[in-house]
Design a protein around this motif. Structure first.
Motif, short mmCIF file in Angstrom:
data_model
loop_
_atom_site.label_atom_id
_atom_site.label_comp_id
_atom_site.label_asym_id
_atom_site.label_seq_id
_atom_site.Cartn_x
_atom_site.Cartn_y
_atom_site.Cartn_z
N MET A 1 0.83 -1.19 0.00
CA MET A 1 0.00 0.00 0.00
C MET A 1 0.87 1.24 0.00
O MET A 1 2.04 1.20 0.38
CB MET A 1 -0.90 0.03 1.23
N TYR A 2 0.25 2.34 -0.42
CA TYR A 2 0.96 3.61 -0.52
C TYR A 2 0.14 4.68 0.19
O TYR A 2 -1.10 4.66 0.18
CB TYR A 2 1.17 4.01 -1.98
N GLY A 35 -8.95 1.26 -6.63
CA GLY A 35 -7.56 1.36 -6.20
C GLY A 35 -7.35 2.18 -4.96
O GLY A 35 -6.26 2.16 -4.38
N TRP A 62 -3.64 4.19 -0.67
CA TRP A 62 -3.91 3.59 -1.97
C TRP A 62 -3.53 2.11 -1.95
O TRP A 62 -2.46 1.74 -1.48
CB TRP A 62 -3.09 4.28 -3.06
N HIS A 63 -4.40 1.28 -2.52
CA HIS A 63 -4.06 -0.12 -2.76
C HIS A 63 -3.14 -0.26 -3.97
O HIS A 63 -2.32 -1.17 -4.04
CB HIS A 63 -5.32 -0.93 -3.06
N ASP A 64 -3.28 0.65 -4.93
CA ASP A 64 -2.68 0.47 -6.25
C ASP A 64 -1.91 1.72 -6.66
O ASP A 64 -2.49 2.81 -6.73
CB ASP A 64 -3.80 0.17 -7.25
N ALA A 65 -0.61 1.57 -6.93
CA ALA A 65 0.21 2.71 -7.34
C ALA A 65 -0.25 3.27 -8.67
O ALA A 65 -0.15 4.48 -8.92
CB ALA A 65 1.68 2.30 -7.43
N GLY A 66 -0.78 2.40 -9.56
CA GLY A 66 -1.28 2.89 -10.84
C GLY A 66 -2.47 3.81 -10.66
O GLY A 66 -2.59 4.84 -11.34
N ALA A 67 -3.36 3.46 -9.74
CA ALA A 67 -4.51 4.32 -9.47
C ALA A 67 -4.07 5.65 -8.88
O ALA A 67 -4.64 6.71 -9.19
CB ALA A 67 -5.47 3.61 -8.52
N ALA A 236 -11.08 -3.69 -1.91
CA ALA A 236 -10.01 -4.67 -1.70
C ALA A 236 -9.53 -4.57 -0.26
O ALA A 236 -9.36 -3.48 0.26
CB ALA A 236 -8.85 -4.41 -2.67
#
Length: 244
Positions: A1-2, A35, A62-67, A236
């Motif tokens: 996570m971020y 995300g 954030w779950h997703d770095a792309g998001a 998620a």
């Protein structure tokens, strides 16, 4: 996570009702963002809860770095911030641990991972005490309205154990994660996260609280915030197990 947070410092005479209206009108935009684990629309108001400045300072998990990248530079919404306030610096880092407390509305899965943990990681709610005691009370329906933050630099000598050998950095972080788990058992805690900025070698502990009275109990906080809205898509779960 971020994790990421930007702080927009506003003039001393700025009417914070403008920010309140902005969040009321647009805060729902990320309520279902893929995300995103959580966004807290946090503000500081000059003269309130010890704040010396007016600030808009939202905090994200954030779950997703792309998001996260799409949000920042892919036309995913950050352009509205830039259009209104210019391009702020965005502090960001990796999430070392995240826990939920008794005031959690969403029931985000807890992650607590340290070398000394002996109990199982919870997959459905607040982290369970290691002494075998009862889990924190069931989650309430209240959304958090306050937050606290503590930013601390990792000690310069954290790479040395007390006996002068080995690496003490992991042990220092493990103690911080233990403290985060203990914090989750306090009344009024909704969600707490410990993040690392390896550029500055700083730890940030960000805690969402049920209300300002509960947040006032965080005697280690370096900043306190009012939270106007929380977006928590929660599609998620937080990852379980060690993060490294």
């Amino acid at each position: 996570m971020y994790a990421m947070q930007y702080t927009i410092t506003l003039p001393a005479d700025y009417e914070m009702a403008i920010i309140r209206r902005r969040v009321a009108d647009t805060g729902h935009a990320l309520d279902d963002r893929a995300g995103l684990a959580l966004k807290a629309y946090a503000i500081r108001e000059r003269g309130v809860a010890g704040a010396a400045v007016n600030q808009y300072a939202p905090f994200y998990l954030w779950h997703d770095a792309g998001a996260m990248g799409r949000f920042l530079v892919g036309g995913g919404g950050f352009e509205r911030i830039i259009g209104s306030f210019g391009r702020p610096a965005v502090a960001h880092g990796t999430v070392l641990a995240a826990v939920t407390g008794s005031a959690s509305q969403t029931g985000l899965t807890s992650q607590v991972d340290s070398a000394s943990q002996t109990g199982p990681v919870s997959q459905t709610g607040p982290a369970r005490p290691r002494d075998g005691g009862a889990s924190p009370p069931a989650a309430s329906a209240a959304s958090p309205t306050a937050a606290s933050r503590r930013v601390s630099a990792l000690p310069a000598d954290a790479d040395t154990r007390d006996d002068g050998s080995g690496s003490g950095l992991a042990a220092h972080v493990a103690r911080e994660i233990d403290a985060l788990a203990a914090l989750a058992g306090r009344a009024g805690v909704h969600t707490a996260a410990l993040t690392l900025d390896p550029r500055r070698w700083e730890l940030t502990r960000f805690v969402l609280w049920a209300d300002a009275a509960a947040a006032a109990g965080d005697g280690e906080a370096t900043e306190r915030y009012e939270v106007l809205h929380v977006s928590a898509p929660g599609a998620a779960p937080l990852p379980s197990g060690r993060g490294w």
